[in-house]
Every structure is written in C-alpha cells, then in structure tokens.
Design a protein around this motif. Structure first.
Motif, mmCIF file in Angstrom:
data_model
loop_
_atom_site.group_PDB
_atom_site.id
_atom_site.type_symbol
_atom_site.label_atom_id
_atom_site.label_comp_id
_atom_site.label_asym_id
_atom_site.label_seq_id
_atom_site.Cartn_x
_atom_site.Cartn_y
_atom_site.Cartn_z
ATOM 1 N N UNK B 51 16.437 117.533 -25.912
ATOM 2 C CA UNK B 51 17.152 117.858 -24.679
ATOM 3 C C UNK B 51 18.180 118.967 -24.902
ATOM 4 N N UNK B 52 17.717 120.063 -25.474
ATOM 5 C CA UNK B 52 18.507 121.291 -25.695
ATOM 6 C C UNK B 52 19.506 121.223 -26.852
ATOM 7 N N UNK B 53 19.650 120.050 -27.465
ATOM 8 C CA UNK B 53 20.579 119.921 -28.591
ATOM 9 C C UNK B 53 19.816 119.975 -29.906
ATOM 10 N N UNK B 54 20.343 120.735 -30.875
ATOM 11 C CA UNK B 54 19.757 120.700 -32.218
ATOM 12 C C UNK B 54 20.200 119.408 -32.896
ATOM 13 N N UNK B 55 19.234 118.632 -33.367
ATOM 14 C CA UNK B 55 19.599 117.380 -34.059
ATOM 15 C C UNK B 55 18.835 117.285 -35.377
ATOM 16 N N UNK B 56 19.388 116.466 -36.258
ATOM 17 C CA UNK B 56 18.726 116.247 -37.553
ATOM 18 C C UNK B 56 17.792 115.049 -37.417
ATOM 19 N N UNK B 57 16.509 115.319 -37.536
ATOM 20 C CA UNK B 57 15.516 114.270 -37.331
ATOM 21 C C UNK B 57 15.539 113.215 -38.439
ATOM 22 N N UNK B 58 16.184 113.527 -39.565
ATOM 23 C CA UNK B 58 16.182 112.566 -40.684
ATOM 24 C C UNK B 58 17.124 111.391 -40.450
ATOM 25 N N UNK B 59 18.115 111.568 -39.555
ATOM 26 C CA UNK B 59 19.015 110.435 -39.281
ATOM 27 C C UNK B 59 18.958 109.999 -37.816
ATOM 28 N N UNK B 60 18.029 110.590 -37.076
ATOM 29 C CA UNK B 60 17.834 110.182 -35.690
ATOM 30 C C UNK B 60 16.655 109.211 -35.666
ATOM 31 N N UNK B 61 16.874 108.018 -35.158
ATOM 32 C CA UNK B 61 15.765 107.062 -35.162
ATOM 33 C C UNK B 61 14.815 107.352 -34.003
ATOM 34 N N UNK B 62 13.610 106.846 -34.109
ATOM 35 C CA UNK B 62 12.646 107.022 -33.023
ATOM 36 C C UNK B 62 13.223 106.438 -31.731
ATOM 37 N N UNK B 63 13.899 105.290 -31.847
ATOM 38 C CA UNK B 63 14.432 104.674 -30.628
ATOM 39 C C UNK B 63 15.553 105.508 -30.006
ATOM 40 N N UNK B 64 16.285 106.259 -30.830
ATOM 41 C CA UNK B 64 17.311 107.166 -30.274
ATOM 42 C C UNK B 64 16.676 108.235 -29.392
ATOM 43 N N UNK B 65 15.430 108.551 -29.693
ATOM 44 C CA UNK B 65 14.748 109.616 -28.944
ATOM 45 C C UNK B 65 13.923 109.059 -27.786
ATOM 46 N N UNK B 66 14.018 107.764 -27.574
ATOM 47 C CA UNK B 66 13.210 107.129 -26.515
ATOM 48 C C UNK B 66 13.457 107.785 -25.161
#
Lengths: 772, 150
Positions: B51-66
């Motif tokens: 959603x337009x924000x750069x995030x680090x996928x290594x500490x973002x859980x799948x559920x955070x991206x739900x």
C-alpha cells in the motif's frame, strides 16, 4: 612444523582442497612431488606475446579451444561460455566480450552462457585472486580469433577463393573483391567442420581496431535481469518436491554435537524433520562443520524450528578462544624475534646504530565477509548422481568435493553456477553446498540449505587477525637506514593442516616480503601464531594488515622528521627500478612469473604522483579536515589513494572525497574497474570504521548487521574519483582489479585522520576511538 | 486462512500466520526476485511495497499483509521500465546485484512519496538498504536521475 616443512601434512592439505591464491604446483615442486600433479589441459600461451602469466600453473590450467567456448546457431546467434563466476566484478561480461571482440561478433547478437563446474573441459575456474582478466585476456582472444579463422576458412571454401581474401567483420564474412557476404549463421555448420587452427599461426586483431576492449561502453549482461528481479542467485533454484533446511552448527570452531532435542522444533508449523548433519573434525578444510538440521516446507519454518532446538555441544579445543587475550599473545610474539623471511643487509645492526628508532605496532582484527547473499545451495542427489545449484567461486573444486564427499565419480556430479550475491572469498569454500548434498542424499529429495546472517557471521572462514610491528631506524639526517617488519597472524593454511603456526608464502607475499622500499637493511619476520577458528581468504587477504602497517608507518616517519607524507613515501620507494627479491626464498608474486610481473617502482611512483596531481594533494582544507595518502602493490597492480576526512568536535568521522589511481596494465572494461574501485572504498571504509569479529569463550560475539556493521549510503564517501593509468603498450600484462582497491584505503584514511586531528590510530576498527 | 494480493494476484495462505512474508513470497509463491539478507530488517534486501509503503518482508508476517496489496520487484512495472529501473540501468548501478531489488523498491517508494528528493533526503531514505559491493555513489545518482526524468 607447518605444511611447508612437513610433506606428510602437505599431502593431506593438498589432497583435500583447492587452494586458490597460491600455485599448488609451485609448493609441490619444492617438495619434489610434482609428478602427482596433472595438468589436464595444455597450456597454450602464444610464444610471440610479450609476457607469460601463471595461468598454466593453476589446477587444470588453461583450455584454448573455440569448440568448448563458442557456438553459433543457424540464425546467427553466437553463444559464448563464461567459465568464471560472477560475483560483481563484471567477469561474466568481460571475458565473453574479449572473445566477441576477436571473433568480430556483434555484441547485440551474443548470448552468454554460464559454464557448469568442469575444469577438465574449461580449464581452471577458481574465480579468486583477481586473476580472471590477467589469466584469460590472451586465451580468450585466441579463442575468438580461432573461431573467426574457422568462419573465414568456411566462407573461402564456399566461394572457392583463397582464405587470405576474406575477412570477418561485424558478424559476417566478406569477400571484398567480389562484394560477397555471408552471415555467421549461414557459415556456422561449415565452420564447425573446419580444423581448429594452431595457436601459433593465429592472427589476432590490432588493438587499435578494437570495438569493445578498453572502451567501457558495454553494460553487464545481467543488468536488465538484475533490475527486474529475474536474475538467479544461489537461493533461487526451485525443484519439485524441494525441502528447505536451516542448520544449527557448533558455536565453537572444532566443537561437535553431543545430543539434541528436536521436540519443540517439530511443533513449529511447517517443520517436517529434525536430523543430524555430518561434520568433519578440526581442521575441517572446506567440509561442513556438522550440527542439527531442521527440514521444513519453507525457509521461514526451518528458521523458526532451528531457533526452537535444544542442543548440547562439546566445544572442543578452541573453547577458550578470547580476542582480548589473543591480541596480547600476538603483541608479545611481535616483540620477539621470529622466523626470518626476508633479509637484506643487517637490519639488527642498523637499528642499533640508528640515530632514532620509530616503532609502530598495528592491530587488525578478524573480519567477516558478510556478502549480501548468505551462503545457500540447492542439491538433488539421486543414487550415484548429484546436481547442485550454488553461488560458488570454485565450481571445479565444488564438483571435486561433492564427488569425494558422496564417494561418487566426478563425472556424475553437475555443479550449476548461479550468480553470486557477493563472494569476497567466502564462496571459494563450498561447505554450504556439501551440506545440501549430504541432506539431499539422506532425504532422497532436493534440499535447499539456507544460512541465516547469524550463521554467516558466526561460522565464516574469517579474515585472519594480526599484529604488525615495524621498527624503522633513521640516521641523523632523517634517512631511513633500517626497517624491520614482524607480521604475526594465524595462517589460512591452519584451516587445512593442524599445527600450522607460520604464514604460507602466498600470505607472506602480500605486502611483507615484497616490500618495495629502497632501504639497505630490511628484514621481515614471521613469529608463530596458532589459529583458533577457521581462517580464509577475504578480499585482498593479508594485504589489508600489511598495507595498513607499512603505509601508516611512512606517515609516522614523515611526521617525526617533519616531512610531507607524499614526499616521504616517494623517498622510501626510491629510484625507479625493478625490486630485487633475491634474498627471499619464495617471492610467490601472486603466482606470476617475475619477468612479466616484476615489482616496478616506476609504476608505483607513477600512481602516487598521478593521484597526488589529480586528487589535489596539499590543497588547503577546512578546519577539522585532513588529507591522507597511501600506495600499495597487490595482485600485481599498483594503486594509490588520497582521502579527505572531516572529524567534528564530537569525533564524528565523514569522508568528503576519495581519489584513487590504479595501474592494472592492459584492461578490458574501464567502467567496471571504476565500479570495483568505488566499491573498494566502501568496503575499505566499512573495515576501517566498524570491521571486527571478536571471540569470547570460543564463540563469535557478533551476528548481524546491528553488531557487525558495514557502511550505509548515508555515511559513504561523498565522491570517489578513479583514475586509470593507460597501459604503456598493448603488450603490457593485465593485472588484478577486484582486490587491489581495498588495502590502501584504511591507511590513507588513518593518515587523513591524523592530519585532521593529530590522533594516530594504530588499531582497527576506528569504532569509538575518535570520541575519546 | 489469510488472503492477500501480490502483484495484483489474489493469494491464500492457510499455514502459520506468523510466517514472514518474505518466505511466503519466495518459497510458497515462487517469486524469487525479493531477497533474503538479514532476517532482522537491518539490510533492506527484502524490501517490498505494501500500500505504497516500503516494508521489510523479512519481519512482516503474512497476516500483517492480510487484505493488502503487496508489490514485489516483479510487479513494479510490466516490462521492467519503471523510471527507477531505467535509471538504474542508465547509471550501471549494480555490481553483484543481489541487494538491488530491495534498493529499487525502496527508491520507487521514495519517489512516489517525494518526487524530487534532495541529496540528503535520498541518503536518508536509502540508508536502510545495505550494498556490500558499495554501489552507493551510483545508487544516489540513479535515484536523482529517476527523479529528474530518465
């Protein structure tokens, strides 16, 4: 007793490893064992070339055969094999570009194909020692010229004209008398039937007609794929049914597994199995350290499972390794006489009679490679066959080691070389690929082994740790009449042979015994140092501590005698001459013949003078700023750096400007030379500012980029300028580029800090030393 | 069951909801352009845009991206011709290339938020992305070039 004086140990050493950065053959020759070494491929250096290289002495030597490296499809697409590994130097582009140049191929119709590991077929593939261009410029030109000649012969036959009347140009062969033309694709099938011309009779292009070489106008072949995420690295191979493994390894080098409880790990969603991985006893060479593997359906589950393991280790003989105590040990050793490895004149007597003696004792800790891609490999073992996908610098060595580890013939092993997400010497060691092979064999499915960053930092083949002590004796006029350099550091050879306490010739030859200074009484010594962890090749290797000590010392002498550091440096380098190394038993010289690659002080002086001129040496700088200079010859290239630093009143260090001049002889791609030198400045600054791996109770105390910091963009030099010395002639031998940029950086930086602050730092990293 | 969109495609995950998005993207979906570098949001190799924000996928859980839109390097532009990608090629930024997907995603997010960043703003925004080869001078030049029109 070390490997060089104990043939029994050497045989073990020799048998199990591919020792890069050193000519295995020359060590063997010393011991009269040369019969055991097989050069699988003929070494074909065109005799009329002005220089020879050490390429033929590398394992499996050089293969010059267009049928191995070049193929042409009926549609004209030319495929050229890249047999060296790409880790960022641009070699996957530059070597095929050399072939294309001589072939008269149009680069836009060239496809580069990566060779798998097969040294009998391709020749030596060890991508290390800054050797690729230096060893392959001539062979690649010969390969291209051979293929071109075959195309010309085929066209001449088709037209019934003498071969001398036709000429290849831009992807076609032309008979200008009749105006006839045939594209490479149209000639490919016939050309393949032509005999391969003899190397001696080949007509190479006149360098003035080069379209690509030396121009720097061709981007790397992987550029588009890298920017779109399509480029494939070690972890990107995906096979049906593949399992993901993460391994807990002994926290102390040489330790071993006692017992483990995988119950909690098995509860992690996605974890499928917990199992032991075979390890090898210390010194473990390139073999796995062993431990406990967690097998899962994805890497995330494997990492989580691994963190839930309960493991009991036997820490073994290195359980007391402590960096603070070890530094004291090294310092004490450096203050006593050690094995004399170079002796010109009588430094002992000259130091006694000197009017003044300046002593500098310099400390450099272990560094971890920390390439952005941690070690990773995919293996698929089926019966007596194995296939591996891995980011390895030594595809041939990996193939040998996989075969040996599994007890299968080498021809049953396929090593697919992916792009390397950085290498810096770490990926010359294939332990991570061997782990994947062992697990795949046991599980009967393809397995990917992923090292975490913590695994990478804690189980690296670290850069050595060293104390360099230099004593300089001056006469009453301030002239240096004596120089004694003692270098104490555990050797890379210790990773292969127990009991190693002295440096090997290839380490002594990196900035110690090859000292270029014109000093009548010069002595180099190597006191004993035992290793307590795996030591390995790190970009630039022993040149880093040696250049740091020697080039710091020059500035220290300049200060003590009230001289300009650049003038002092030129005075010590002395007259333009070829340095006489007759007092050195094995000068090593990066494996290169001294005739082709002597230490030429005229070239050393030239890079100092060039960087001083272009970099504005002596310019006035704002308060709190300072300039430092250093020069070093390594990997048979000459390189000098000037750095401007700024240190504020709180001790915060910034680098407004870096200027570097390099003389690497004849070159292929100046644009990539520039990028290597820009990168070397960042790595040099990382090492100088933060680089340190320490041990306590035998365990590495760092683990990730929070406690093993590297330079980020906001602290990188504002600008790095690179000046490349044009080769004296087209016959000037090419020399190294990947590594030489690093060694002069730290001393130039430290000398600049001294100029800015009056503080002389003698231990790396800088850390908080400027805040005091 | 977690539902999310990756590069416009609907994805479902019924495994561990805490699984880092990085491993879902790489191992479960098979998009390997996003790289693993540290696992602790220290290096930026795994940067994706959510959603337009750069995030680090290594500490973002799948559920955070739900329920959210995830863009990886593969989805940044259909032909790989986002201005940042073009600028990267023009400046010959990469050496080994491993960190570059993360760098490019970070730069794309920066320019979406701030089309004309200053020298210091570029350095600040890109400081979470490590390049061990040391391509920083060119990264800065490429971001600047992308911001001024390639």
């Amino acid at each position: 007793m070390n490997i060089l004086t104990n043939p029994k140990k050497l045989r073990g050493f020799e048998k199990h490893i591919k020792i890069e950065n050193v000519s295995r053959r020359s060590i063997l020759k010393t011991l009269g064992l040369a019969g055991g070494f097989v050069l699988a491929a003929p070494v074909m250096m065109r005799p009329s070339f002005a220089y020879e290289t050490g390429a033929g002495k590398m394992p499996h030597g050089v293969v010059v055969d267009p049928r191995v490296f070049v193929s042409i499809a009926p549609d004209g697409m030319v495929t050229i094999i890249a047999h060296r590994s790409e880790m960022g130097t641009g070699v996957r582009t530059s070597l095929p570009l050399i072939v294309a140049e001589e072939l008269e191929a149009d680069w836009s119709r060239v496809h580069v194909q990566q060779a798998h590991g097969d040294e009998a077929k391709f020749g030596n593939q060890d991508t290390d020692g800054s050797r690729s261009t230096r060893h392959y410029l001539i062979p690649m030109r010969q390969i291209g010229a051979s293929a071109r000649t075959m195309l010309e012969q085929a066209a001449a036959k088709r037209w019934g004209v003498p071969a001398g009347e036709v000429k290849a140009a831009n992807h076609e062969v032309v008979h200008s008398a009749s105006g006839r033309k045939l594209g490479f694709g149209e000639l490919a099938a016939d050309a393949a039937k032509e005999s391969v011309p003899s190397i001696e009779g080949l007509k190479l292009k006149n360098p003035k007609d080069f379209r690509y070489l030396g121009k720097g106008e061709i981007s790397i072949v992987d550029l588009h794929d890298i920017t779109t995420g399509a480029a494939h690295y070690g972890g990107d191979a995906r096979l049906p049914g593949m399992k993901y493994a993460v391994i807990a390894r002994p926290p102390v080098t040489g330790g071993k597994l006692v017992s483990f409880d995988g119950a909690e790990a098995m509860k992690v969603s996605g974890v499928e199995k917990v199992m032991e991985v075979k390890g090898w006893p210390w010194p473990s060479k390139f073999q796995p350290l062993g431990g406990v593997a967690v097998i899962a359906r994805n890497t995330g589950a494997a990492i989580k499972g691994c963190n839930a393991l309960k493991v009991t280790w036997d820490d073994g003989a290195n359980a007391k390794y402590d960096s603070v105590a070890y530094r004291t040990e090294l310092e004490e050793a450096a203050r006593k006489p050690g094995l004399v490895v170079r002796k010109d004149g009588d430094a002992e007597a000259a130091l006694k009679s000197a009017d003044k003696v300046i002593i500098g004792e310099y400390y450099l800790p272990h560094f971890a490679h920390a390439s952005m891609e941690p070690p990773v490999a995919v293996a698929n073992v089926k019966g007596d066959k194995a296939e591996v996908w891995a980011p390895v610098q030594s595809p041939g060595g990996t193939r040998e080691d996989v075969a040996k580890t599994l007890g299968i013939p080498e021809e049953n092993v396929t090593v697919n070389v992916t792009l390397l997400g950085g290498g810096f010497g770490r990926k010359s060691k294939c332990d991570f690929a061997l782990e994947a092979v062992l697990l795949s064999k046991e599980l009967g499915v393809p397995v990917k082994v992923q090292w975490t960053r913590e695994d990478d930092v804690r189980h690296d083949f670290l850069h050595t740790v060293s104390v360099e002590r230099i004593e300089a004796g001056l006469d009453k006029n301030g002239k240096v009449i004596a120089w004694r350099h003692r270098s104490v550091a555990p050797s890379i050879a210790s990773t292969f042979a127990a009991g190693t306490v002295h440096q090997a010739p290839f380490e002594l030859g990196m900035g110690l015994i090859d000292n270029p200074f014109e000093i009548a009484n010069l002595q180099c010594e190597n006191p004993e140092a035992a290793a307590h962890t795996r030591i390995g090749w790190f970009r630039s290797v022993s040149n880093i501590p040696r250049a740091f000590a020697v080039q710091s010392m020059v500035a220290e002498i300049a200060h003590a005698t009230n001289r300009d550091p650049k003038d002092m440096l030129l005075e010590l380098i002395g007259s333009p001459r070829i340095v006489n190394l007759s007092s050195v038993k094995d000068p090593w010289n990066y494996g290169e013949p001294y005739d082709s690659y002597p230490i030429d002080t005229a070239r050393l002086r030239k890079v100092v003078e060039l960087v001083a001129d272009k970099g504005g040496w002596g310019r006035s700088v704002p308060k709190g700023h300072g300039l430092g200079i250093a020069v070093h010859r390594s990997f048979v290239s000459y390189i000098a750096t000037i750095i401007e630093v700024a240190v504020d009143d709180k001790g915060k260090l910034t680098v407004p400007r870096v200027d570097t001049a390099i003389d690497c002889g004849t070159y292929v791609n100046p644009e990539r030379i520039q990028s290597q030198i820009e990168g070397a400045a960042i790595m040099g600054l990382s090492l100088a500012k933060y680089g340190e791996v320490t041990f306590k109770d035998g365990k590495v105390q760092q683990g990730n980029f929070d406690d093993y910091q590297v330079i980020r963009i906001d602290e990188s030099p504002a600008v790095t300028n690179v000046y490349i010395v044009p080769p004296a002639s087209p016959d000037t031998p090419p020399s190294g580029v990947g590594e030489p940029g690093v060694p002069p950086f730290a001393p130039a930086l430290i000398n600049a800090i001294f100029a800015a602050t009056g503080k002389r730092l003698r231990a790396m990293p800088i850390g908080k030393q400027l805040e005091a | 069951m977690v539902k999310l969109k990756i590069n416009g495609q609907e994805q479902n995950w019924d495994g561990d909801p805490d699984l880092p998005l990085l491993w879902f993207i790489r191992d479960e979906i098979g998009l390997t352009g996003t790289k693993f570098g540290c696992g602790q949001a220290l290096c930026g190799s795994c940067t994706v845009i959510i959603d337009k924000q750069a995030v680090r996928a290594c500490i973002t859980s799948v559920s955070d991206a739900a329920g959210r839109e995830v863009t990886t390097i593969e989805g940044l532009h259909p032909t790989g011709d986002h201005p940042v990608q073009k600028a990267w090629r023009q400046v010959n930024v990469p050496q080994c290339g491993y960190c570059q997907a993360g760098q490019i995603m970070q730069a794309a997010a920066l320019l979406a938020d701030n089309p004309k960043p200053s020298h210091d703003q570029i350095r600040e925004a890109m400081s979470g992305n490590i390049c061990r080869c040391g391509c920083y001078q060119r990264i800065e030049n490429a971001v600047h070039l992308a911001s001024t029109g390639v």
